[in-house]
Design an enzyme around this catalytic site. Structure first.
Site, PDB file in Angstrom:
ATOM      1  N   LYS A  25       0.768  -1.274  -0.002  1.00 40.37           N
ATOM      2  CA  LYS A  25       0.188  -0.242  -0.145  1.00 40.37           C
ATOM      3  C   LYS A  25       0.623   1.253  -0.122  1.00 40.37           C
ATOM      4  O   LYS A  25       0.493   2.319  -0.949  1.00 40.37           O
ATOM      5  CB  LYS A  25      -1.100  -0.011   1.167  1.00 40.37           C
ATOM      6  CG  LYS A  25      -1.759   1.054   1.389  1.00 40.37           C
ATOM      7  CD  LYS A  25      -2.731   0.922   2.259  1.00 40.37           C
ATOM      8  CE  LYS A  25      -2.432   0.992   3.651  1.00 40.37           C
ATOM      9  NZ  LYS A  25      -3.346   1.276   4.902  1.00 40.37           N
ATOM     10  N   GLY A 103       3.004   5.712   6.870  1.00 42.34           N
ATOM     11  CA  GLY A 103       3.364   5.490   5.540  1.00 42.34           C
ATOM     12  C   GLY A 103       2.279   5.848   4.649  1.00 42.34           C
ATOM     13  O   GLY A 103       2.522   6.136   3.425  1.00 42.34           O
ATOM     14  N   ASP A 104       0.953   5.689   5.089  1.00 42.68           N
ATOM     15  CA  ASP A 104      -0.179   5.949   4.263  1.00 42.68           C
ATOM     16  C   ASP A 104      -0.880   7.069   4.589  1.00 42.68           C
ATOM     17  O   ASP A 104      -1.992   7.076   4.182  1.00 42.68           O
ATOM     18  CB  ASP A 104      -1.230   4.586   4.330  1.00 42.68           C
ATOM     19  CG  ASP A 104      -1.630   4.239   5.724  1.00 42.68           C
ATOM     20  OD1 ASP A 104      -1.157   5.257   6.624  1.00 42.68           O
ATOM     21  OD2 ASP A 104      -2.573   3.428   5.962  1.00 42.68           O
ATOM     22  N   ASN A 168      -9.024  10.256  16.547  1.00 45.08           N
ATOM     23  CA  ASN A 168      -7.498  10.305  16.671  1.00 45.08           C
ATOM     24  C   ASN A 168      -7.078   9.985  15.236  1.00 45.08           C
ATOM     25  O   ASN A 168      -7.398   9.012  14.349  1.00 45.08           O
ATOM     26  CB  ASN A 168      -7.227   8.881  17.378  1.00 45.08           C
ATOM     27  CG  ASN A 168      -5.749   8.517  17.232  1.00 45.08           C
ATOM     28  OD1 ASN A 168      -4.928   9.531  17.381  1.00 45.08           O
ATOM     29  ND2 ASN A 168      -5.542   7.417  17.308  1.00 45.08           N
ATOM     30  N   ARG A 332      13.206  11.889 -27.002  1.00 39.28           N
ATOM     31  CA  ARG A 332      13.424  10.740 -25.911  1.00 39.28           C
ATOM     32  C   ARG A 332      14.664  11.431 -25.330  1.00 39.28           C
ATOM     33  O   ARG A 332      15.567  12.197 -25.563  1.00 39.28           O
ATOM     34  CB  ARG A 332      13.512   9.650 -26.871  1.00 39.28           C
ATOM     35  CG  ARG A 332      12.372   9.020 -27.373  1.00 39.28           C
ATOM     36  CD  ARG A 332      12.605   7.606 -27.994  1.00 39.28           C
ATOM     37  NE  ARG A 332      12.999   6.902 -27.222  1.00 39.28           N
ATOM     38  CZ  ARG A 332      13.641   5.576 -28.035  1.00 39.28           C
ATOM     39  NH1 ARG A 332      13.625   5.369 -29.374  1.00 39.28           N
ATOM     40  NH2 ARG A 332      14.006   4.490 -27.041  1.00 39.28           N
ATOM     41  N   HIS A 362       8.281  16.318 -40.515  1.00 34.87           N
ATOM     42  CA  HIS A 362       7.303  15.248 -40.319  1.00 34.87           C
ATOM     43  C   HIS A 362       7.996  14.045 -40.564  1.00 34.87           C
ATOM     44  O   HIS A 362       8.993  13.872 -41.565  1.00 34.87           O
ATOM     45  CB  HIS A 362       6.050  15.585 -41.441  1.00 34.87           C
ATOM     46  CG  HIS A 362       6.319  16.391 -42.375  1.00 34.87           C
ATOM     47  ND1 HIS A 362       5.560  17.493 -42.726  1.00 34.87           N
ATOM     48  CD2 HIS A 362       7.316  16.664 -43.457  1.00 34.87           C
ATOM     49  CE1 HIS A 362       6.175  18.274 -43.704  1.00 34.87           C
ATOM     50  NE2 HIS A 362       7.188  17.520 -44.102  1.00 34.87           N
ATOM     51  N   TYR A 386      20.819   0.941 -35.950  1.00 34.91           N
ATOM     52  CA  TYR A 386      20.874  -0.248 -35.139  1.00 34.91           C
ATOM     53  C   TYR A 386      21.085  -1.545 -36.056  1.00 34.91           C
ATOM     54  O   TYR A 386      20.162  -1.679 -37.010  1.00 34.91           O
ATOM     55  CB  TYR A 386      19.594  -0.511 -34.293  1.00 34.91           C
ATOM     56  CG  TYR A 386      19.590  -1.588 -33.303  1.00 34.91           C
ATOM     57  CD1 TYR A 386      20.605  -1.966 -32.535  1.00 34.91           C
ATOM     58  CD2 TYR A 386      18.728  -2.747 -33.440  1.00 34.91           C
ATOM     59  CE1 TYR A 386      20.836  -3.081 -31.733  1.00 34.91           C
ATOM     60  CE2 TYR A 386      18.516  -3.815 -32.343  1.00 34.91           C
ATOM     61  CZ  TYR A 386      19.838  -3.930 -31.715  1.00 34.91           C
ATOM     62  OH  TYR A 386      19.646  -4.941 -30.957  1.00 34.91           O
TER      63      TYR A 386
END
Length: 456
Positions: A25, A103-104, A168, A332, A362, A386
Protein backbone atom coordinates in the site's frame (compact mmCIF):
# COMPACT_ATOMS: atom_id res chain seq x y z
CA UNK A 1 21.68 13.28 25.29
CA UNK A 2 19.51 16.44 25.25
CA UNK A 3 15.86 16.10 26.21
CA UNK A 4 14.73 17.60 22.89
CA UNK A 5 16.28 14.80 20.81
CA UNK A 6 13.72 13.76 18.21
CA UNK A 7 13.30 10.25 16.85
CA UNK A 8 10.78 9.46 14.14
CA UNK A 9 9.02 6.14 13.59
CA UNK A 10 7.05 5.63 10.38
CA UNK A 11 4.68 2.67 10.35
CA UNK A 12 4.60 1.09 6.89
CA UNK A 13 4.06 -2.63 7.46
CA UNK A 14 0.39 -2.97 6.50
CA UNK A 15 -0.76 -5.13 3.62
CA UNK A 16 -3.43 -2.80 2.29
CA UNK A 17 -5.99 -5.50 1.49
CA UNK A 18 -8.61 -2.99 0.35
CA UNK A 19 -6.25 -1.61 -2.30
CA UNK A 20 -6.69 -4.90 -4.22
CA UNK A 21 -3.12 -4.65 -5.44
CA UNK A 22 0.01 -6.79 -5.45
CA UNK A 23 1.96 -3.64 -4.61
CA UNK A 24 2.43 -2.76 -0.93
CA UNK A 25 0.00 0.00 0.00
CA UNK A 26 2.67 2.53 0.96
CA UNK A 27 4.23 2.33 -2.53
CA UNK A 28 1.14 3.70 -4.25
CA UNK A 29 1.91 7.19 -5.41
CA UNK A 30 0.65 10.68 -4.72
CA UNK A 31 1.98 13.22 -7.17
CA UNK A 32 4.25 10.64 -8.75
CA UNK A 33 6.02 9.74 -5.50
CA UNK A 34 5.35 6.70 -3.25
CA UNK A 35 3.34 7.69 -0.18
CA UNK A 36 5.94 6.40 2.27
CA UNK A 37 8.65 8.35 0.47
CA UNK A 38 6.65 11.54 0.92
CA UNK A 39 6.33 10.85 4.64
CA UNK A 40 10.06 10.15 4.95
CA UNK A 41 10.88 13.43 3.20
CA UNK A 42 8.53 15.33 5.53
CA UNK A 43 10.09 13.68 8.57
CA UNK A 44 13.58 14.49 7.32
CA UNK A 45 12.67 18.19 7.13
CA UNK A 46 12.30 18.13 10.95
CA UNK A 47 16.00 17.17 11.29
CA UNK A 48 15.39 14.20 13.60
CA UNK A 49 18.22 12.18 15.11
CA UNK A 50 17.01 9.24 13.07
CA UNK A 51 14.12 8.03 10.95
CA UNK A 52 13.00 4.47 11.59
CA UNK A 53 10.64 2.88 9.06
CA UNK A 54 8.79 -0.26 10.15
CA UNK A 55 8.05 -2.50 7.17
CA UNK A 56 6.34 -5.86 6.82
CA UNK A 57 4.25 -6.92 3.82
CA UNK A 58 6.21 -6.44 0.60
CA UNK A 59 9.36 -5.47 2.48
CA UNK A 60 11.63 -6.26 -0.47
CA UNK A 61 9.55 -4.14 -2.84
CA UNK A 62 9.59 -1.22 -0.45
CA UNK A 63 13.35 -1.39 0.05
CA UNK A 64 13.97 -1.73 -3.69
CA UNK A 65 11.75 1.24 -4.50
CA UNK A 66 12.43 3.77 -1.77
CA UNK A 67 16.02 4.97 -1.73
CA UNK A 68 16.09 7.12 1.38
CA UNK A 69 18.46 7.37 4.32
CA UNK A 70 16.53 5.62 7.10
CA UNK A 71 16.68 2.72 9.55
CA UNK A 72 14.54 -0.08 8.15
CA UNK A 73 13.01 -2.47 10.68
CA UNK A 74 10.90 -5.52 9.84
CA UNK A 75 7.71 -6.30 11.73
CA UNK A 76 7.43 -10.02 11.00
CA UNK A 77 3.98 -10.32 12.58
CA UNK A 78 1.40 -7.56 12.20
CA UNK A 79 0.12 -7.45 15.78
CA UNK A 80 -0.99 -3.83 15.87
CA UNK A 81 0.44 -0.33 15.93
CA UNK A 82 1.76 -0.69 19.47
CA UNK A 83 3.68 -3.80 18.48
CA UNK A 84 5.04 -2.02 15.40
CA UNK A 85 6.50 0.83 17.46
CA UNK A 86 7.89 -1.69 19.94
CA UNK A 87 9.75 -3.31 17.04
CA UNK A 88 11.55 -0.01 16.50
CA UNK A 89 12.52 0.48 20.18
CA UNK A 90 16.13 -0.77 19.85
CA UNK A 91 16.79 2.05 17.39
CA UNK A 92 15.36 4.86 19.52
CA UNK A 93 17.20 7.04 22.02
CA UNK A 94 16.50 6.48 25.71
CA UNK A 95 15.78 10.19 26.14
CA UNK A 96 14.08 12.82 24.06
CA UNK A 97 10.88 12.29 22.08
CA UNK A 98 9.50 9.97 19.42
CA UNK A 99 7.18 11.16 16.68
CA UNK A 100 4.97 8.41 15.24
CA UNK A 101 3.91 8.84 11.60
CA UNK A 102 2.26 6.58 9.01
CA UNK A 103 3.39 5.58 5.55
CA UNK A 104 -0.17 5.81 4.23
CA UNK A 105 -0.79 9.38 5.47
CA UNK A 106 1.02 11.13 2.62
CA UNK A 107 -0.06 14.77 2.94
CA UNK A 108 1.04 15.43 6.51
CA UNK A 109 3.18 18.56 6.39
CA UNK A 110 6.06 20.08 8.31
CA UNK A 111 3.99 22.99 9.64
CA UNK A 112 1.47 20.65 11.30
CA UNK A 113 4.18 18.50 12.86
CA UNK A 114 6.13 21.48 14.16
CA UNK A 115 2.95 22.77 15.81
CA UNK A 116 2.35 19.37 17.41
CA UNK A 117 5.93 19.07 18.66
CA UNK A 118 5.82 22.55 20.16
CA UNK A 119 2.53 21.83 21.92
CA UNK A 120 3.73 18.48 23.27
CA UNK A 121 6.93 19.77 24.82
CA UNK A 122 8.31 16.90 26.90
CA UNK A 123 4.86 15.38 27.42
CA UNK A 124 2.47 13.62 25.02
CA UNK A 125 1.27 15.27 21.83
CA UNK A 126 -1.82 14.00 20.02
CA UNK A 127 -3.00 15.15 16.59
CA UNK A 128 -6.80 15.07 16.35
CA UNK A 129 -9.44 15.90 13.76
CA UNK A 130 -13.19 16.44 13.53
CA UNK A 131 -14.08 14.96 10.12
CA UNK A 132 -17.47 15.07 8.46
CA UNK A 133 -17.80 11.31 8.99
CA UNK A 134 -15.88 9.79 11.93
CA UNK A 135 -17.07 6.24 11.24
CA UNK A 136 -14.40 3.59 11.67
CA UNK A 137 -12.00 5.87 13.54
CA UNK A 138 -10.82 5.96 17.14
CA UNK A 139 -12.67 8.51 19.32
CA UNK A 140 -11.04 11.01 21.66
CA UNK A 141 -12.35 10.67 25.21
CA UNK A 142 -12.21 13.79 27.39
CA UNK A 143 -13.13 14.34 31.03
CA UNK A 144 -15.37 17.06 32.43
CA UNK A 145 -12.56 19.61 32.28
CA UNK A 146 -11.91 18.86 28.61
CA UNK A 147 -8.64 17.02 29.18
CA UNK A 148 -7.93 13.96 27.02
CA UNK A 149 -8.12 10.77 29.07
CA UNK A 150 -8.16 7.99 26.47
CA UNK A 151 -8.69 6.93 22.87
CA UNK A 152 -11.27 4.26 22.14
CA UNK A 153 -11.19 2.39 18.83
CA UNK A 154 -14.59 2.19 17.15
CA UNK A 155 -14.81 -1.60 17.45
CA UNK A 156 -14.41 -1.22 21.22
CA UNK A 157 -16.54 1.93 21.58
CA UNK A 158 -19.94 2.10 23.27
CA UNK A 159 -22.94 3.57 21.50
CA UNK A 160 -22.43 6.84 23.39
CA UNK A 161 -18.74 6.99 22.54
CA UNK A 162 -19.52 6.47 18.87
CA UNK A 163 -21.42 9.77 18.86
CA UNK A 164 -18.16 11.62 19.56
CA UNK A 165 -16.91 13.34 16.40
CA UNK A 166 -13.35 14.15 17.47
CA UNK A 167 -11.07 11.39 16.27
CA UNK A 168 -7.50 10.23 16.63
CA UNK A 169 -5.37 10.70 13.52
CA UNK A 170 -2.79 8.25 14.88
CA UNK A 171 0.03 10.80 14.85
CA UNK A 172 1.61 11.04 18.30
CA UNK A 173 4.57 12.55 20.12
CA UNK A 174 5.74 10.38 23.03
CA UNK A 175 8.44 10.83 25.70
CA UNK A 176 11.17 8.23 25.23
CA UNK A 177 11.78 7.90 28.97
CA UNK A 178 8.33 6.34 29.37
CA UNK A 179 7.88 4.72 25.98
CA UNK A 180 9.46 1.32 26.61
CA UNK A 181 7.56 0.70 29.85
CA UNK A 182 4.29 1.77 28.29
CA UNK A 183 4.78 -0.47 25.25
CA UNK A 184 5.76 -3.46 27.37
CA UNK A 185 2.57 -3.09 29.43
CA UNK A 186 0.19 -3.09 26.45
CA UNK A 187 -2.50 -5.76 26.26
CA UNK A 188 -4.17 -7.30 23.22
CA UNK A 189 -7.41 -7.88 25.13
CA UNK A 190 -9.65 -5.99 22.70
CA UNK A 191 -12.00 -6.57 19.77
CA UNK A 192 -9.17 -6.91 17.25
CA UNK A 193 -6.73 -8.85 19.42
CA UNK A 194 -4.00 -6.30 18.72
CA UNK A 195 -1.64 -4.10 20.69
CA UNK A 196 -3.05 -0.60 20.24
CA UNK A 197 -0.67 2.34 20.28
CA UNK A 198 -3.67 4.45 21.27
CA UNK A 199 -3.76 2.73 24.67
CA UNK A 200 -0.64 4.73 25.57
CA UNK A 201 -2.85 7.79 26.08
CA UNK A 202 -4.57 6.22 29.08
CA UNK A 203 -1.19 5.08 30.42
CA UNK A 204 0.17 8.62 30.14
CA UNK A 205 -2.82 9.97 32.06
CA UNK A 206 -2.37 7.29 34.73
CA UNK A 207 1.27 8.36 35.12
CA UNK A 208 0.26 11.98 35.51
CA UNK A 209 1.68 13.06 32.16
CA UNK A 210 -0.36 15.66 30.32
CA UNK A 211 -1.75 14.83 26.88
CA UNK A 212 -1.60 17.88 24.60
CA UNK A 213 -4.12 17.60 21.76
CA UNK A 214 -3.66 19.63 18.58
CA UNK A 215 -6.43 19.72 16.01
CA UNK A 216 -5.20 19.45 12.43
CA UNK A 217 -6.05 22.57 10.41
CA UNK A 218 -7.37 20.57 7.42
CA UNK A 219 -8.62 16.98 7.47
CA UNK A 220 -6.73 15.90 4.35
CA UNK A 221 -3.39 16.58 6.04
CA UNK A 222 -3.95 13.63 8.38
CA UNK A 223 -6.10 11.48 6.09
CA UNK A 224 -5.00 7.90 5.56
CA UNK A 225 -5.32 5.85 2.40
CA UNK A 226 -7.04 2.47 2.63
CA UNK A 227 -8.47 2.10 -0.88
CA UNK A 228 -8.15 3.46 -4.40
CA UNK A 229 -10.99 5.92 -3.90
CA UNK A 230 -9.20 7.58 -1.01
CA UNK A 231 -5.97 7.54 -2.99
CA UNK A 232 -7.66 9.35 -5.87
CA UNK A 233 -9.25 11.88 -3.52
CA UNK A 234 -5.91 12.79 -1.94
CA UNK A 235 -4.25 12.90 -5.36
CA UNK A 236 -6.79 15.47 -6.52
CA UNK A 237 -6.35 17.55 -3.36
CA UNK A 238 -2.59 17.44 -3.81
CA UNK A 239 -2.82 18.44 -7.48
CA UNK A 240 -5.21 21.28 -6.68
CA UNK A 241 -2.73 22.66 -4.15
CA UNK A 242 0.13 22.34 -6.65
CA UNK A 243 -1.87 24.14 -9.32
CA UNK A 244 -2.80 26.95 -6.94
CA UNK A 245 0.84 27.51 -6.05
CA UNK A 246 1.77 27.76 -9.74
CA UNK A 247 -1.05 30.20 -10.38
CA UNK A 248 0.16 32.37 -7.50
CA UNK A 249 3.64 32.30 -9.03
CA UNK A 250 2.35 33.60 -12.36
CA UNK A 251 1.97 30.44 -14.46
CA UNK A 252 -1.11 30.41 -16.69
CA UNK A 253 -2.99 27.12 -16.37
CA UNK A 254 -5.86 27.00 -18.87
CA UNK A 255 -7.73 24.68 -16.51
CA UNK A 256 -6.12 24.02 -13.10
CA UNK A 257 -8.38 20.99 -12.62
CA UNK A 258 -6.84 19.33 -15.68
CA UNK A 259 -3.16 19.61 -14.83
CA UNK A 260 -0.88 17.14 -13.03
CA UNK A 261 2.50 17.91 -11.49
CA UNK A 262 4.31 14.71 -10.52
CA UNK A 263 7.66 16.19 -9.65
CA UNK A 264 9.11 19.70 -9.52
CA UNK A 265 8.58 22.52 -11.99
CA UNK A 266 10.96 25.46 -12.29
CA UNK A 267 9.56 28.16 -14.53
CA UNK A 268 10.16 31.63 -15.89
CA UNK A 269 7.61 34.35 -16.55
CA UNK A 270 4.57 34.17 -18.82
CA UNK A 271 4.54 30.39 -19.06
CA UNK A 272 1.27 29.01 -20.45
CA UNK A 273 0.15 25.41 -19.93
CA UNK A 274 -2.94 24.08 -21.68
CA UNK A 275 -5.27 21.32 -20.46
CA UNK A 276 -4.35 17.71 -19.66
CA UNK A 277 -0.62 18.38 -19.41
CA UNK A 278 1.44 16.08 -17.15
CA UNK A 279 4.75 17.29 -15.72
CA UNK A 280 6.97 14.55 -14.27
CA UNK A 281 10.36 14.55 -12.57
CA UNK A 282 12.53 17.66 -12.80
CA UNK A 283 11.27 20.10 -15.44
CA UNK A 284 12.43 23.62 -16.26
CA UNK A 285 10.45 25.97 -18.51
CA UNK A 286 11.95 29.27 -19.64
CA UNK A 287 10.18 32.60 -20.16
CA UNK A 288 7.22 32.62 -22.56
CA UNK A 289 7.17 28.85 -23.01
CA UNK A 290 3.84 27.43 -24.14
CA UNK A 291 2.84 23.80 -23.59
CA UNK A 292 -0.07 22.59 -25.70
CA UNK A 293 -2.87 20.31 -24.61
CA UNK A 294 -2.26 16.65 -23.77
CA UNK A 295 1.54 16.87 -23.57
CA UNK A 296 3.75 14.87 -21.21
CA UNK A 297 6.99 16.56 -20.13
CA UNK A 298 9.40 14.49 -18.02
CA UNK A 299 12.87 15.47 -16.80
CA UNK A 300 13.26 18.10 -19.49
CA UNK A 301 14.55 21.64 -19.90
CA UNK A 302 12.81 23.91 -22.41
CA UNK A 303 14.31 27.26 -23.39
CA UNK A 304 12.60 30.64 -23.59
CA UNK A 305 9.98 31.35 -26.26
CA UNK A 306 9.66 27.71 -27.28
CA UNK A 307 6.26 26.26 -28.16
CA UNK A 308 5.32 22.63 -27.59
CA UNK A 309 2.27 21.75 -29.67
CA UNK A 310 -0.42 19.32 -28.47
CA UNK A 311 0.10 15.58 -27.94
CA UNK A 312 3.90 15.80 -27.75
CA UNK A 313 5.99 13.67 -25.38
CA UNK A 314 9.34 14.97 -24.11
CA UNK A 315 11.56 12.97 -21.76
CA UNK A 316 15.14 13.42 -20.63
CA UNK A 317 15.80 16.08 -23.24
CA UNK A 318 17.03 19.66 -23.55
CA UNK A 319 15.29 22.10 -25.88
CA UNK A 320 16.84 25.46 -26.76
CA UNK A 321 15.16 28.81 -27.26
CA UNK A 322 12.58 29.61 -29.96
CA UNK A 323 11.94 25.96 -30.77
CA UNK A 324 8.74 24.69 -32.35
CA UNK A 325 7.94 21.13 -31.30
CA UNK A 326 4.99 19.02 -32.42
CA UNK A 327 2.16 18.29 -32.59
CA UNK A 328 2.65 14.56 -31.98
CA UNK A 329 6.43 14.86 -31.58
CA UNK A 330 8.54 12.64 -29.35
CA UNK A 331 11.85 13.72 -27.83
CA UNK A 332 13.52 10.85 -26.02
CA UNK A 333 16.42 10.82 -23.54
CA UNK A 334 19.56 12.69 -24.60
CA UNK A 335 17.84 14.62 -27.36
CA UNK A 336 19.60 18.00 -27.32
CA UNK A 337 18.14 20.74 -29.50
CA UNK A 338 19.84 24.08 -30.09
CA UNK A 339 17.90 27.31 -30.72
CA UNK A 340 15.37 27.84 -33.53
CA UNK A 341 14.85 24.13 -34.21
CA UNK A 342 11.58 22.88 -35.73
CA UNK A 343 10.40 19.34 -34.95
CA UNK A 344 7.02 18.53 -36.47
CA UNK A 345 4.39 15.85 -36.33
CA UNK A 346 5.42 12.22 -35.93
CA UNK A 347 9.11 13.02 -35.55
CA UNK A 348 11.13 11.07 -32.98
CA UNK A 349 14.58 12.13 -31.76
CA UNK A 350 16.75 10.08 -29.40
CA UNK A 351 20.33 10.59 -28.21
CA UNK A 352 21.01 13.22 -30.83
CA UNK A 353 22.37 16.77 -30.91
CA UNK A 354 20.48 19.00 -33.33
CA UNK A 355 22.09 22.26 -34.49
CA UNK A 356 20.58 25.73 -34.66
CA UNK A 357 17.84 26.30 -37.21
CA UNK A 358 17.55 22.67 -38.28
CA UNK A 359 14.12 21.38 -39.30
CA UNK A 360 12.50 17.95 -39.30
CA UNK A 361 8.89 18.78 -39.96
CA UNK A 362 7.26 15.38 -40.38
CA UNK A 363 7.58 11.60 -40.26
CA UNK A 364 11.25 11.34 -39.30
CA UNK A 365 13.43 9.29 -36.95
CA UNK A 366 16.76 10.74 -35.78
CA UNK A 367 18.70 8.49 -33.40
CA UNK A 368 22.32 8.43 -32.23
CA UNK A 369 23.21 11.38 -34.41
CA UNK A 370 25.06 14.68 -34.51
CA UNK A 371 23.34 17.17 -36.80
CA UNK A 372 24.65 20.60 -37.78
CA UNK A 373 22.80 23.88 -38.23
CA UNK A 374 20.22 24.84 -40.87
CA UNK A 375 19.83 21.26 -42.05
CA UNK A 376 16.48 20.05 -43.39
CA UNK A 377 15.07 16.53 -43.12
CA UNK A 378 12.51 15.66 -45.78
CA UNK A 379 9.38 13.77 -44.82
CA UNK A 380 9.95 10.10 -44.13
CA UNK A 381 13.68 10.33 -43.37
CA UNK A 382 14.94 7.48 -41.22
CA UNK A 383 18.34 7.10 -39.58
CA UNK A 384 18.94 3.35 -39.41
CA UNK A 385 21.17 3.32 -36.34
CA UNK A 386 20.84 -0.29 -35.17
CA UNK A 387 22.36 -3.33 -36.87
CA UNK A 388 20.64 -5.82 -34.60
CA UNK A 389 23.49 -5.88 -32.09
CA UNK A 390 25.02 -2.39 -31.80
CA UNK A 391 23.93 1.22 -32.18
CA UNK A 392 25.96 3.33 -34.63
CA UNK A 393 26.41 7.07 -34.99
CA UNK A 394 25.43 9.31 -37.90
CA UNK A 395 27.09 12.69 -38.44
CA UNK A 396 25.32 15.29 -40.59
CA UNK A 397 26.89 18.66 -41.35
CA UNK A 398 25.50 22.17 -41.76
CA UNK A 399 22.93 23.15 -44.39
CA UNK A 400 22.34 19.59 -45.53
CA UNK A 401 19.21 18.84 -47.56
CA UNK A 402 17.90 15.31 -47.09
CA UNK A 403 15.23 14.33 -49.59
CA UNK A 404 11.97 12.72 -48.62
CA UNK A 405 11.88 9.01 -47.86
CA UNK A 406 15.65 8.65 -47.42
CA UNK A 407 17.35 6.08 -45.21
CA UNK A 408 20.73 6.92 -43.71
CA UNK A 409 22.39 3.65 -42.73
CA UNK A 410 24.76 4.23 -39.80
CA UNK A 411 27.64 4.58 -39.34
CA UNK A 412 27.69 7.28 -42.00
CA UNK A 413 28.81 10.91 -42.35
CA UNK A 414 27.28 13.60 -44.54
CA UNK A 415 29.43 16.70 -45.02
CA UNK A 416 28.31 20.33 -45.15
CA UNK A 417 25.79 21.38 -47.82
CA UNK A 418 25.23 17.79 -48.97
CA UNK A 419 21.99 17.02 -50.82
CA UNK A 420 20.43 13.57 -51.06
CA UNK A 421 17.81 12.68 -53.62
CA UNK A 422 14.39 11.55 -52.47
CA UNK A 423 14.09 7.83 -51.85
CA UNK A 424 17.83 7.25 -51.48
CA UNK A 425 19.40 4.67 -49.19
CA UNK A 426 22.67 6.29 -48.11
CA UNK A 427 25.25 3.75 -46.95
CA UNK A 428 28.56 5.56 -47.62
CA UNK A 429 30.04 8.87 -46.52
CA UNK A 430 29.34 11.95 -48.66
CA UNK A 431 31.79 14.84 -48.94
CA UNK A 432 30.86 18.53 -48.72
CA UNK A 433 28.69 20.09 -51.43
CA UNK A 434 27.90 16.77 -53.14
CA UNK A 435 24.59 15.40 -54.44
CA UNK A 436 23.99 11.74 -53.65
CA UNK A 437 21.44 9.47 -55.32
CA UNK A 438 20.98 5.85 -54.33
CA UNK A 439 17.84 4.50 -55.92
CA UNK A 440 16.76 2.37 -58.87
CA UNK A 441 16.10 4.15 -62.17
CA UNK A 442 12.40 4.45 -63.01
CA UNK A 443 11.15 2.17 -65.76
CA UNK A 444 7.93 2.77 -67.72
CA UNK A 445 6.41 -0.30 -69.43
CA UNK A 446 4.71 0.61 -72.70
CA UNK A 447 1.54 -1.27 -73.65
CA UNK A 448 1.04 -2.73 -70.19
CA UNK A 449 -2.56 -3.65 -69.34
CA UNK A 450 -3.70 -3.74 -65.74
CA UNK A 451 -5.42 -7.02 -64.80
CA UNK A 452 -9.17 -6.81 -64.22
CA UNK A 453 -11.33 -9.02 -62.04
CA UNK A 454 -13.52 -11.49 -63.90
CA UNK A 455 -17.05 -10.01 -63.66
CA UNK A 456 -18.82 -13.28 -64.52
Amino acid sequence: MPQNTLNTVILAAGKGTRMYSQMPKVLHCIGGKPMVERVIDTAAALNPQNICVVVGHGKEQVLDTVKRDAVWVEQTEQLGTGHAVKTALPHLASEGRTLVLYGDVPLIDVETLETLLEAAGNEVGLLTDVPADPAGLGRIIRDGSGSVTAIVEEKDASATQKTIREINTGILVLPNAKLENWLNSLSSNNAQGEYYLTDLIAKAVADGIKVRPVRVRASHLAAGVNNKRQLAELERIFQTEQAQELLKAGVTLRDPARFDLRGRLKHGQDVVIDVNVVIEGEVELGDNVEIGANCVIKNAKIGANSKIAPFSHLEGCEVGENNRIGPYARLRPQARLADDVHVGNFVEIKNAAIGKGTKANHLTYIGDAEVGSKTNFGAGTIIANYDGVHKHKTVIGDEVRIGSNCVLVAPVTLGNKVTTGAGSAITRNIEDNKLALARARQTVIEGWVRPEKNKQ
